[in-house]
Design a protein around this motif. Structure first.
Motif, PDB file in Angstrom:
ATOM      1  N   GLU A  31       0.947  -1.174   0.054  1.00  0.00           N
ATOM      2  CA  GLU A  31      -0.369   0.038  -0.078  1.00  0.00           C
ATOM      3  C   GLU A  31       0.830   1.524  -0.106  1.00  0.00           C
ATOM      4  OE1 GLU A  31      -3.253   0.139  -0.045  1.00  0.00           O
ATOM      5  OE2 GLU A  31      -3.263  -2.118  -0.355  1.00  0.00           O
ATOM      6  N   PRO A  32       0.506   2.265   0.128  1.00  0.00           N
ATOM      7  CA  PRO A  32       1.107   3.730  -0.771  1.00  0.00           C
ATOM      8  C   PRO A  32       1.932   4.310   0.496  1.00  0.00           C
ATOM      9  CG  PRO A  32      -0.269   3.907  -2.402  1.00  0.00           C
ATOM     10  CD  PRO A  32      -0.640   2.484  -1.425  1.00  0.00           C
ATOM     11  N   MET A  33       0.809   3.659   1.615  1.00  0.00           N
ATOM     12  CA  MET A  33       1.436   4.135   2.648  1.00  0.00           C
ATOM     13  C   MET A  33       2.313   3.951   4.125  1.00  0.00           C
ATOM     14  SD  MET A  33       0.567   7.551   3.331  1.00  0.00           S
ATOM     15  CE  MET A  33       0.256   7.677   5.056  1.00  0.00           C
ATOM     16  N   THR A  34       2.528   2.401   3.388  1.00  0.00           N
ATOM     17  CA  THR A  34       3.482   2.387   4.398  1.00  0.00           C
ATOM     18  C   THR A  34       5.236   2.378   3.809  1.00  0.00           C
ATOM     19  OG1 THR A  34       3.801   0.310   2.516  1.00  0.00           O
ATOM     20  CG2 THR A  34       1.670   0.097   4.354  1.00  0.00           C
ATOM     21  N   ASN A  35       5.071   3.078   2.789  1.00  0.00           N
ATOM     22  CA  ASN A  35       6.788   3.833   2.700  1.00  0.00           C
ATOM     23  C   ASN A  35       7.126   4.913   3.117  1.00  0.00           C
ATOM     24  OD1 ASN A  35       6.863   1.827   0.431  1.00  0.00           O
ATOM     25  ND2 ASN A  35       6.024   2.886  -0.700  1.00  0.00           N
ATOM     26  N   TRP A  36       6.523   4.997   4.332  1.00  0.00           N
ATOM     27  CA  TRP A  36       6.937   5.721   5.177  1.00  0.00           C
ATOM     28  C   TRP A  36       7.137   5.434   6.734  1.00  0.00           C
ATOM     29  CZ3 TRP A  36       6.535   8.121  11.075  1.00  0.00           C
ATOM     30  CH2 TRP A  36       6.841   9.241  10.094  1.00  0.00           C
ATOM     31  N   PRO A  37       8.912   5.334   7.066  1.00  0.00           N
ATOM     32  CA  PRO A  37       9.440   6.915   7.048  1.00  0.00           C
ATOM     33  C   PRO A  37      10.464   6.701   5.760  1.00  0.00           C
ATOM     34  CG  PRO A  37      10.337   6.050   8.612  1.00  0.00           C
ATOM     35  CD  PRO A  37       9.261   5.583   8.412  1.00  0.00           C
ATOM     36  N   LEU A  65      14.890  -1.076  16.915  1.00  0.00           N
ATOM     37  CA  LEU A  65      15.921  -2.018  15.985  1.00  0.00           C
ATOM     38  C   LEU A  65      15.961  -3.487  16.320  1.00  0.00           C
ATOM     39  CD1 LEU A  65      19.079   0.353  14.252  1.00  0.00           C
ATOM     40  CD2 LEU A  65      16.420   0.151  13.200  1.00  0.00           C
ATOM     41  N   VAL A  66      15.286  -3.919  15.677  1.00  0.00           N
ATOM     42  CA  VAL A  66      15.495  -6.047  16.311  1.00  0.00           C
ATOM     43  C   VAL A  66      15.730  -6.488  14.954  1.00  0.00           C
ATOM     44  CG1 VAL A  66      14.301  -7.623  16.859  1.00  0.00           C
ATOM     45  CG2 VAL A  66      13.908  -5.480  17.893  1.00  0.00           C
ATOM     46  N   GLN A  67      17.254  -7.530  14.826  1.00  0.00           N
ATOM     47  CA  GLN A  67      17.010  -8.274  14.442  1.00  0.00           C
ATOM     48  C   GLN A  67      17.035  -9.566  14.772  1.00  0.00           C
ATOM     49  OE1 GLN A  67      20.735  -8.345  12.774  1.00  0.00           O
ATOM     50  NE2 GLN A  67      21.003  -9.848  10.992  1.00  0.00           N
ATOM     51  N   GLN A  68      15.956 -10.478  14.172  1.00  0.00           N
ATOM     52  CA  GLN A  68      15.848 -11.393  14.285  1.00  0.00           C
ATOM     53  C   GLN A  68      15.775 -12.445  12.752  1.00  0.00           C
ATOM     54  OE1 GLN A  68      11.368 -12.600  15.501  1.00  0.00           O
ATOM     55  NE2 GLN A  68      11.498 -14.197  16.052  1.00  0.00           N
ATOM     56  N   GLU A  69      16.612 -13.683  12.782  1.00  0.00           N
ATOM     57  CA  GLU A  69      16.422 -14.493  11.931  1.00  0.00           C
ATOM     58  C   GLU A  69      17.719 -13.413  10.871  1.00  0.00           C
ATOM     59  OE1 GLU A  69      14.799 -17.610  11.423  1.00  0.00           O
ATOM     60  OE2 GLU A  69      14.864 -18.329  13.218  1.00  0.00           O
ATOM     61  N   ASN A  70      16.285 -13.499   9.334  1.00  0.00           N
ATOM     62  CA  ASN A  70      17.298 -12.438   8.374  1.00  0.00           C
ATOM     63  C   ASN A  70      15.972 -11.574   7.947  1.00  0.00           C
ATOM     64  OD1 ASN A  70      19.528 -14.223   7.435  1.00  0.00           O
ATOM     65  ND2 ASN A  70      18.001 -15.306   6.313  1.00  0.00           N
ATOM     66  N   THR A  71      15.345 -10.685   8.877  1.00  0.00           N
ATOM     67  CA  THR A  71      14.699  -9.466   8.869  1.00  0.00           C
ATOM     68  C   THR A  71      15.386  -8.839  10.292  1.00  0.00           C
ATOM     69  OG1 THR A  71      12.935 -11.364   8.447  1.00  0.00           O
ATOM     70  CG2 THR A  71      12.260  -9.283   9.405  1.00  0.00           C
ATOM     71  N   LEU A  72      15.560  -7.659   9.892  1.00  0.00           N
ATOM     72  CA  LEU A  72      15.397  -6.321  10.549  1.00  0.00           C
ATOM     73  C   LEU A  72      14.182  -5.588  10.669  1.00  0.00           C
ATOM     74  CD1 LEU A  72      17.072  -4.576  12.000  1.00  0.00           C
ATOM     75  CD2 LEU A  72      17.288  -3.231   9.448  1.00  0.00           C
ATOM     76  N   PHE A  73      13.550  -5.357  11.793  1.00  0.00           N
ATOM     77  CA  PHE A  73      12.426  -4.830  12.438  1.00  0.00           C
ATOM     78  C   PHE A  73      12.769  -3.250  12.925  1.00  0.00           C
ATOM     79  CE2 PHE A  73      11.469  -9.242  12.985  1.00  0.00           C
ATOM     80  CZ  PHE A  73      10.130  -9.008  12.440  1.00  0.00           C
ATOM     81  N   VAL A  74      12.318  -2.459  12.990  1.00  0.00           N
ATOM     82  CA  VAL A  74      12.834  -0.802  12.785  1.00  0.00           C
ATOM     83  C   VAL A  74      11.397  -0.097  13.428  1.00  0.00           C
ATOM     84  CG1 VAL A  74      13.326   1.518  12.726  1.00  0.00           C
ATOM     85  CG2 VAL A  74      14.714  -0.321  11.226  1.00  0.00           C
ATOM     86  N   ALA A  96       3.321   6.191  14.879  1.00  0.00           N
ATOM     87  CA  ALA A  96       4.196   6.148  15.075  1.00  0.00           C
ATOM     88  C   ALA A  96       4.642   4.800  13.569  1.00  0.00           C
ATOM     89  CB  ALA A  96       3.792   4.420  16.026  1.00  0.00           C
ATOM     90  N   PHE A  97       6.094   4.334  13.386  1.00  0.00           N
ATOM     91  CA  PHE A  97       5.791   3.419  12.221  1.00  0.00           C
ATOM     92  C   PHE A  97       5.924   2.286  12.216  1.00  0.00           C
ATOM     93  CE2 PHE A  97       9.980   6.127  13.013  1.00  0.00           C
ATOM     94  CZ  PHE A  97      10.565   5.188  12.605  1.00  0.00           C
ATOM     95  N   LYS A  98       6.184   1.278  11.918  1.00  0.00           N
ATOM     96  CA  LYS A  98       6.658   0.411  11.548  1.00  0.00           C
ATOM     97  C   LYS A  98       7.430  -0.561   9.968  1.00  0.00           C
ATOM     98  CE  LYS A  98       3.736  -2.134  15.248  1.00  0.00           C
ATOM     99  NZ  LYS A  98       2.938  -3.319  15.811  1.00  0.00           N
ATOM    100  N   GLN A  99       8.671  -0.348  10.064  1.00  0.00           N
ATOM    101  CA  GLN A  99       9.431  -0.973   8.914  1.00  0.00           C
ATOM    102  C   GLN A  99      10.370  -2.322   9.104  1.00  0.00           C
ATOM    103  OE1 GLN A  99       9.327  -0.288   5.654  1.00  0.00           O
ATOM    104  NE2 GLN A  99       8.797   0.818   5.553  1.00  0.00           N
TER     105      GLN A  99
END
Length: 167
Positions: A31-37, A65-74, A96-99
């Motif tokens: 979705e377009p809004m998931t590109n924020w920030p 910032l959390v790295q879990q296996e091959n995924t980085l969560f911000v 708030a944001f989640k990327q």
């Protein structure tokens, strides 16, 4: 106008690239809004990468910032504004944001900094020695014994067993 891509031909002609194809499939549904920030992904060297995210208005303690296996969560979550503050115009986003970023195998976060509203995440690909390609020497035919397959039946010789005498 959004265009969609049919990825089914990729599923039919690839083996072992499931994660890559899943990522491509997810990108087509974003979705377009998931590109924020907004963010940049840069290659800083042969095995070094950098993610730079524009997070103006967030402090380091409001970003996780959390790295879990091959995924980085911000994740970013603003603290509530102090009592009695009246904002007349809000031009700096405070939502708030989640990327999340899918990382290749053996990519690790080596550092992160927040300066001038930009969160910079340093990444490095560190392949263990045992998984790196290695050159294998090929011996010449004179020095090696030939390994032949012999389909002839083999006779196995047994020594006769001695019977023990019971007294």
């Amino acid at each position: 106008m959004r265009t969609t891509f049919d990825l089914s031909p990729l599923f039919r002609s690839t083996v072992g690239f499931d994660r890559l194809i899943d990522m491509l499939d997810q990108v087509s549904r974003v979705e377009p809004m998931t590109n924020w920030p907004p963010y940049n992904i840069e290659k800083a060297g042969d095995d070094q990468y950098r993610i730079t995210m524009a997070v103006a208005g967030f402090s380091p303690d409001e970003i996780e910032l959390v790295q879990q296996e091959n995924t980085l969560f911000v994740n970013g979550q603003k603290h509530p504004e102090p009592e009695g503050v009246q904002v007349l115009h809000r031009g700096i986003a405070t939502r708030a944001f989640k990327q999340s970023f899918n990382l290749a195998d053996h990519v690790k976060v080596t550092g992160a900094s927040l300066e001038n509203g930009l969160l910079t995440i340093e990444l490095k690909r560190e392949v263990p020695e045992e998984l790196k390609p290695r050159r294998i020497e090929i011996a010449s035919g004179t020095g090696m014994k030939a390994l032949a397959q012999d389909n002839q039946p083999q006779q196995i010789e047994h020594e006769p067993q001695q019977k023990s005498k019971a007294a």
